[in-house]
Design a protein around this motif. Structure first.
Motif: not given
Length: 139
Positions: A31-37, A53-61, A126-135
């Motif tokens: 699934e993470p590779q699918w997002v990247a693809l 990196s943003e979509a998976l919420r992981v470091p760019e490395s 709305t839920v996603l936006s709020r979750a992103n704010s918390v993160l």
């Protein structure tokens, strides 16, 4: 009626991911590779590492590692600008999964009223936006 809560969102996400995972098994990626693809097929280039990196919420490395795995599988290749682009094989495999998932998606919510889908979209956004704010606040 089921209450709208985090458990319902989680159960729905798990069920949808299980459907996707069945399709991804056929093409041999995670699934993470699918997002990247997907992000590479739909707009690769120099910014794709940051988008993955943003979509998976992981470091760019880590994002670069997912793209390198896809490169080793012959699904993406580096570009001169330091980004990545899909190979013909990568685009074909992506297209086959999208074609398989399309009818399933239509079965899941294709017959729901447009108004209901619009409300669901607004609530989840709305839920996603709020979750992103918390993160962001926790970072």
């Amino acid at each position: 009626m089921t209450e709208f809560n985090a458990q319902l969102i989680g159960r729905t996400e798990k069920a949808l991911n299980a459907i996707l995972a069945r399709q991804l098994t056929d093409i041999g990626i995670t699934e993470p590779q699918w997002v990247a693809l997907t992000l590479t097929v739909t707009g690769g280039g120099s910014g794709v590492v940051a988008r993955v990196s943003e979509a998976l919420r992981v470091p760019e490395s880590t994002a670069r590692s997912r793209l390198a795995e896809l490169g080793a599988a012959g699904l993406v290749r580096p570009t001169a600008d330091g980004g990545f682009e899909a190979t013909e094989e990568g685009a074909a495999r992506w297209g086959s999964v999208r074609a398989a998932v399309g009818p399933i998606t239509r079965t899941l919510w294709g017959d729901l009223p447009t108004e209901d889908l619009a409300v669901a979209g607004r609530v989840l956004e709305t839920v996603l936006s709020r979750a992103n704010s918390v993160l962001s606040a926790a970072a």
